[in-house]
Design a protein around this motif. Structure first.
Motif, mmCIF file in Angstrom:
data_model
loop_
_atom_site.group_PDB
_atom_site.id
_atom_site.type_symbol
_atom_site.label_atom_id
_atom_site.label_comp_id
_atom_site.label_asym_id
_atom_site.label_seq_id
_atom_site.Cartn_x
_atom_site.Cartn_y
_atom_site.Cartn_z
ATOM 1 N N GLN A 183 6.778 -13.965 0.562
ATOM 2 C CA GLN A 183 5.973 -13.565 -0.591
ATOM 3 C C GLN A 183 5.244 -12.274 -0.208
ATOM 4 N N ILE A 184 5.456 -11.234 -0.998
ATOM 5 C CA ILE A 184 4.910 -9.908 -0.682
ATOM 6 C C ILE A 184 3.912 -9.501 -1.759
ATOM 7 N N GLY A 185 2.744 -9.041 -1.322
ATOM 8 C CA GLY A 185 1.718 -8.592 -2.263
ATOM 9 C C GLY A 185 0.723 -7.679 -1.578
ATOM 10 N N SER A 186 -0.423 -7.489 -2.212
ATOM 11 C CA SER A 186 -1.460 -6.601 -1.670
ATOM 12 C C SER A 186 -2.794 -7.335 -1.601
ATOM 13 N N PRO A 187 -3.364 -7.497 -0.398
ATOM 14 C CA PRO A 187 -4.707 -8.070 -0.292
ATOM 15 C C PRO A 187 -5.738 -7.176 -0.983
ATOM 16 N N ALA A 211 -5.484 -2.900 -9.700
ATOM 17 C CA ALA A 211 -6.413 -2.536 -8.629
ATOM 18 C C ALA A 211 -6.325 -3.543 -7.491
ATOM 19 N N SER A 212 -5.896 -3.058 -6.344
ATOM 20 C CA SER A 212 -5.863 -3.843 -5.117
ATOM 21 C C SER A 212 -6.055 -2.852 -3.978
ATOM 22 N N ASN A 213 -6.317 -3.340 -2.791
ATOM 23 C CA ASN A 213 -6.325 -2.409 -1.670
ATOM 24 C C ASN A 213 -4.900 -1.890 -1.483
ATOM 25 N N THR A 214 -4.764 -0.655 -1.027
ATOM 26 C CA THR A 214 -3.450 -0.028 -0.975
ATOM 27 C C THR A 214 -2.619 -0.577 0.183
ATOM 28 N N GLY A 215 -1.305 -0.455 0.025
ATOM 29 C CA GLY A 215 -0.382 -1.024 0.992
ATOM 30 C C GLY A 215 0.008 -2.440 0.586
ATOM 31 N N SER A 216 0.993 -2.991 1.268
ATOM 32 C CA SER A 216 1.455 -4.341 0.950
ATOM 33 C C SER A 216 1.862 -5.063 2.227
ATOM 34 N N CYS A 217 1.999 -6.369 2.117
ATOM 35 C CA CYS A 217 2.358 -7.179 3.278
ATOM 36 C C CYS A 217 2.785 -8.559 2.791
ATOM 37 N N SER A 218 3.279 -9.374 3.706
ATOM 38 C CA SER A 218 3.514 -10.790 3.412
ATOM 39 C C SER A 218 2.283 -11.576 3.854
ATOM 40 N N TRP A 219 2.221 -12.830 3.447
ATOM 41 C CA TRP A 219 1.122 -13.676 3.917
ATOM 42 C C TRP A 219 1.172 -13.798 5.450
ATOM 43 N N TYR A 220 2.378 -13.836 5.989
ATOM 44 C CA TYR A 220 2.552 -13.891 7.444
ATOM 45 C C TYR A 220 1.968 -12.637 8.100
ATOM 46 N N ASP A 221 2.289 -11.453 7.552
ATOM 47 C CA ASP A 221 1.725 -10.201 8.076
ATOM 48 C C ASP A 221 0.202 -10.202 7.986
ATOM 49 N N SER A 254 4.770 -9.202 -5.753
ATOM 50 C CA SER A 254 3.778 -8.909 -6.802
ATOM 51 C C SER A 254 2.903 -7.711 -6.440
ATOM 52 N N VAL A 255 3.502 -6.737 -5.751
ATOM 53 C CA VAL A 255 2.766 -5.508 -5.436
ATOM 54 C C VAL A 255 2.498 -4.750 -6.739
#
Length: 284
Positions: A183-187, A211-221, A254-255
């Protein structure tokens, strides 16, 4: 002669983002917030009374039903709060002439895309929670012309429960854990989002924003970054969503693209790793 303060009213002021907003002190803004104990958004009469009494220039509507999995078994309650409650707030905003900023979610998308979602991309929520939040968006857009709809994702901060809190707690209790990697998104740091919202509502640039902080990652990342920044030695293994079935489907991707922020010349939110470092430093 001093300029009049802009009166900002926050719903859901006991929640994660609402509390962040309600506790900020910003020059030129008079911020007042009420939680569920002070304002039941499902009561149109109470919304009208409270909002007409305060007469805000702006309402930031954070109150919401956010129990994503529980919503699958009680859809009526999710819609009562997220759709009907939002309609009540929007109707009250219209009556007193206030701008409205409605907080929405990446869950309005189906998560099947491969590129960051644009603000005008087709919505296709797969969960009751996502459908109820989209219904709230439609209620706002149907009633008002002076509105901001702000979709965000993966919120963390010092108020309330969130992924960062959960990971730090698990690190105290366990030697190893598995975290979903597909699952990929942005914290999004609630402090950064709160500052962005307070800048946005002072403009006349109405419409839908991501609006989210920039960049993306998985929950694992995300989990690995948390443990690395805190120098915690815990074994983290990646796993697939299907290994941890949940009642509500999660978007696999969901980026959010921040096109509206850029088009209006606003400052974007900082990279998520910087935001996480700031939060963990403050927490320590």
């Amino acid at each position: 002669m001093t300029a009049a303060l802009l009166k900002v009213f926050i719903t859901g002021a006991n929640g994660q983002l609402g509390a962040e907003l309600a506790n900020l002190s910003i020059n030129g803004l008079d911020i007042k917030g009420l939680g569920r104990d002070g304002l039941d958004i499902t009561s149109l009469e109470q919304c009208r009374h409270v909002i007409s009494e305060y007469r805000p220039d702006v309402i930031i509507h954070c109150a919401a039903y956010t129990a994503v999995d529980k919503a699958e078994s009680e859809p009526e309650e999710a819609f009562r709060i997220n759709s009907e409650g939002t309609y009540n707030i929007a109707a009250s905003a219209k009556e007193c002439g206030a701008k409205l900023c409605y907080l929405s979610t990446d869950y309005v998308f189906d998560g099947q895309g491969k590129l960051p979602y644009e603000e005008n991309d087709s919505t296709n929520p797969q969960s009751v929670y996502g459908k109820s939040k989209l219904a709230g968006e439609l209620a706002v857009a149907s009633l008002l012309s002076r509105y901001f709809i702000v979709r965000t994702s993966w919120v963390f901060g010092k108020y309330g429960h969130n992924f960062v809190h959960t990971m730090l707690k698990l690190a105290n209790d366990q030697q190893s854990l598995k975290v979903v990697s597909d699952q990929i998104g942005s914290p999004t740091y609630s402090l950064d989002l709160a500052h962005f919202l307070l800048q946005l509502v002072q403009t006349e640039n109405y419409g839908i924003y991501h609006a989210s902080n920039t960049g993306s990652c998985s929950w694992y990342d995300f989990a690995q970054a948390i443990f690395k920044q805190r120098a915690l030695s815990i074994k983290v293994e990646p796993c697939l969503t299907e290994e941890f079935p949940r009642p509500a489907p999660r978007p696999s991707y969901s980026v959010l693209n921040h096109g509206a922020i850029h088009r209006h010349g606003m400052s974007d939110l900082r990279p998520w790793k910087e935001a996480l470092f700031h939060y963990l430093y403050e927490r320590a």
